[in-house]
Design a protein around this motif. Sequence first.
Motif, mmCIF file in Angstrom:
data_model
loop_
_atom_site.group_PDB
_atom_site.id
_atom_site.type_symbol
_atom_site.label_atom_id
_atom_site.label_comp_id
_atom_site.label_asym_id
_atom_site.label_seq_id
_atom_site.Cartn_x
_atom_site.Cartn_y
_atom_site.Cartn_z
ATOM 1 N N TYR A 1 9.759 -2.771 -2.826
ATOM 2 C CA TYR A 1 10.795 -3.434 -2.030
ATOM 3 C C TYR A 1 12.109 -3.497 -2.813
ATOM 4 O O TYR A 1 13.182 -3.228 -2.261
ATOM 5 C CB TYR A 1 10.338 -4.843 -1.624
ATOM 6 N N ALA A 2 12.014 -3.836 -4.087
ATOM 7 C CA ALA A 2 13.214 -3.920 -4.931
ATOM 8 C C ALA A 2 13.911 -2.570 -5.046
ATOM 9 O O ALA A 2 15.137 -2.505 -5.127
ATOM 10 C CB ALA A 2 12.857 -4.452 -6.317
ATOM 11 N N SER A 3 13.139 -1.484 -5.019
ATOM 12 C CA SER A 3 13.725 -0.148 -5.132
ATOM 13 C C SER A 3 14.435 0.275 -3.844
ATOM 14 O O SER A 3 15.300 1.144 -3.869
ATOM 15 C CB SER A 3 12.639 0.878 -5.470
ATOM 16 N N GLY A 4 14.037 -0.324 -2.717
ATOM 17 C CA GLY A 4 14.628 0.042 -1.430
ATOM 18 C C GLY A 4 14.071 1.324 -0.846
ATOM 19 O O GLY A 4 14.520 1.788 0.198
ATOM 20 N N ASP A 5 13.078 1.911 -1.503
ATOM 21 C CA ASP A 5 12.469 3.173 -1.067
ATOM 22 C C ASP A 5 11.432 2.884 0.023
ATOM 23 O O ASP A 5 10.354 2.362 -0.251
ATOM 24 C CB ASP A 5 11.818 3.855 -2.275
ATOM 25 N N ILE A 6 11.769 3.225 1.250
ATOM 26 C CA ILE A 6 10.913 2.900 2.390
ATOM 27 C C ILE A 6 9.565 3.621 2.306
ATOM 28 O O ILE A 6 8.533 3.063 2.689
ATOM 29 C CB ILE A 6 11.621 3.174 3.742
ATOM 30 N N GLU A 7 9.531 4.846 1.787
ATOM 31 C CA GLU A 7 8.251 5.568 1.649
ATOM 32 C C GLU A 7 7.345 4.870 0.635
ATOM 33 O O GLU A 7 6.140 4.758 0.854
ATOM 34 C CB GLU A 7 8.499 7.026 1.240
ATOM 35 N N ARG A 8 7.941 4.388 -0.437
ATOM 36 C CA ARG A 8 7.168 3.666 -1.450
ATOM 37 C C ARG A 8 6.663 2.339 -0.868
ATOM 38 O O ARG A 8 5.524 1.936 -1.121
ATOM 39 C CB ARG A 8 8.049 3.430 -2.674
ATOM 40 N N MET A 9 7.503 1.670 -0.072
ATOM 41 C CA MET A 9 7.082 0.428 0.590
ATOM 42 C C MET A 9 5.933 0.710 1.555
ATOM 43 O O MET A 9 4.990 -0.073 1.644
ATOM 44 C CB MET A 9 8.254 -0.203 1.360
ATOM 45 N N HIS A 10 6.026 1.839 2.250
ATOM 46 C CA HIS A 10 4.984 2.214 3.212
ATOM 47 C C HIS A 10 3.650 2.393 2.489
ATOM 48 O O HIS A 10 2.608 1.871 2.939
ATOM 49 C CB HIS A 10 5.397 3.508 3.932
ATOM 50 N N ALA A 11 3.665 3.093 1.373
ATOM 51 C CA ALA A 11 2.436 3.299 0.603
ATOM 52 C C ALA A 11 1.903 1.963 0.076
ATOM 53 O O ALA A 11 0.686 1.710 0.103
ATOM 54 C CB ALA A 11 2.691 4.268 -0.547
ATOM 55 N N ALA A 12 2.800 1.102 -0.379
ATOM 56 C CA ALA A 12 2.376 -0.189 -0.932
ATOM 57 C C ALA A 12 1.800 -1.101 0.149
ATOM 58 O O ALA A 12 0.788 -1.769 -0.070
ATOM 59 C CB ALA A 12 3.549 -0.867 -1.637
ATOM 60 N N VAL A 13 2.428 -1.117 1.326
ATOM 61 C CA VAL A 13 1.916 -1.972 2.396
ATOM 62 C C VAL A 13 0.577 -1.437 2.911
ATOM 63 O O VAL A 13 -0.317 -2.217 3.250
ATOM 64 C CB VAL A 13 2.964 -2.184 3.518
ATOM 65 N N ASP A 14 0.412 -0.126 2.910
ATOM 66 C CA ASP A 14 -0.888 0.444 3.279
ATOM 67 C C ASP A 14 -1.960 0.052 2.265
ATOM 68 O O ASP A 14 -3.107 -0.226 2.633
ATOM 69 C CB ASP A 14 -0.800 1.964 3.410
ATOM 70 N N ALA A 15 -1.585 -0.003 0.991
ATOM 71 C CA ALA A 15 -2.529 -0.445 -0.043
ATOM 72 C C ALA A 15 -2.875 -1.921 0.155
ATOM 73 O O ALA A 15 -4.030 -2.330 -0.057
ATOM 74 C CB ALA A 15 -1.939 -0.204 -1.433
ATOM 75 N N LEU A 16 -1.904 -2.718 0.568
ATOM 76 C CA LEU A 16 -2.182 -4.128 0.862
ATOM 77 C C LEU A 16 -3.148 -4.266 2.038
ATOM 78 O O LEU A 16 -4.062 -5.093 2.001
ATOM 79 C CB LEU A 16 -0.881 -4.879 1.172
ATOM 80 N N VAL A 17 -2.955 -3.457 3.059
ATOM 81 C CA VAL A 17 -3.860 -3.464 4.211
ATOM 82 C C VAL A 17 -5.270 -3.112 3.743
ATOM 83 O O VAL A 17 -6.260 -3.746 4.156
ATOM 84 C CB VAL A 17 -3.382 -2.486 5.311
ATOM 85 N N HIS A 18 -5.380 -2.118 2.878
ATOM 86 C CA HIS A 18 -6.683 -1.702 2.363
ATOM 87 C C HIS A 18 -7.348 -2.843 1.584
ATOM 88 O O HIS A 18 -8.539 -3.135 1.790
ATOM 89 C CB HIS A 18 -6.527 -0.464 1.476
ATOM 90 N N GLU A 19 -6.588 -3.490 0.692
ATOM 91 C CA GLU A 19 -7.155 -4.589 -0.103
ATOM 92 C C GLU A 19 -7.578 -5.756 0.786
ATOM 93 O O GLU A 19 -8.630 -6.351 0.580
ATOM 94 C CB GLU A 19 -6.148 -5.068 -1.157
ATOM 95 N N LYS A 20 -6.769 -6.045 1.774
ATOM 96 C CA LYS A 20 -7.098 -7.120 2.716
ATOM 97 C C LYS A 20 -8.397 -6.783 3.453
ATOM 98 O O LYS A 20 -9.288 -7.624 3.581
ATOM 99 C CB LYS A 20 -5.948 -7.294 3.714
ATOM 100 N N SER A 21 -8.526 -5.550 3.904
ATOM 101 C CA SER A 21 -9.726 -5.125 4.634
ATOM 102 C C SER A 21 -10.974 -5.205 3.765
ATOM 103 O O SER A 21 -12.028 -5.645 4.233
ATOM 104 C CB SER A 21 -9.552 -3.698 5.157
ATOM 105 N N ARG A 22 -10.851 -4.786 2.514
ATOM 106 C CA ARG A 22 -12.004 -4.851 1.589
ATOM 107 C C ARG A 22 -12.496 -6.280 1.429
ATOM 108 O O ARG A 22 -13.692 -6.550 1.525
ATOM 109 C CB ARG A 22 -11.628 -4.315 0.207
ATOM 110 N N CYS A 23 -11.565 -7.195 1.198
ATOM 111 C CA CYS A 23 -11.955 -8.588 0.977
ATOM 112 C C CYS A 23 -12.466 -9.230 2.260
ATOM 113 O O CYS A 23 -13.494 -9.899 2.252
ATOM 114 C CB CYS A 23 -10.763 -9.373 0.419
ATOM 115 N N HIS A 24 -11.767 -8.997 3.353
ATOM 116 C CA HIS A 24 -12.166 -9.623 4.615
ATOM 117 C C HIS A 24 -13.503 -9.087 5.135
ATOM 118 O O HIS A 24 -14.220 -9.792 5.842
ATOM 119 C CB HIS A 24 -11.074 -9.461 5.671
#
Length: 174
Positions: A147-170
Amino acid sequence: MSDDATISRYLESRELAEFFRNLADAVENGGQGELACVEDFSKIKIRVKKEYGQINLKAKFKTAAPCVPAVDSETGEPAKPKYKDLKKRMRGSFRILVKMIHDGSVPPAEAVEAFLADSALMVTYPGYGDEFYEQYTAVCDEFRAAYASGDIERMHAAVDALVHEKSRCHAKYD
């Protein structure tokens, strides 16, 4: 006002106009009494009905955070919210992050900061997926950097990783 309040009463027409002027002022400048903390609203619902010459007003206000934060009696520091309440709050900010990033837009800083602060708080609750907390925190750090970098593709990859981590735990804890 806690994190929500309801006003329900009968008014004259002129009183209704005064109520709306007071509400507008409270949203703009901060309120007091029944309109305290309205400027920090997350949702306002207003219903007005004319009934037999009177106006029936019902207004519901939900604030983003309690007007007067709870304090831990032992430490004197702000009290932690209930885990369920924290998760509900996170659901709202996370939904905005995922939707906007997947649509190619940078989400508002307020949503990012709220989500990351709530994530940091969430991993302090024992017994709700402790074994996932370290990896989740690392992914949150990557999202913060993206987010700090402003790179939307990097944010997209990071938010997808968050979705993955959330799914694993849930998958294990929900």
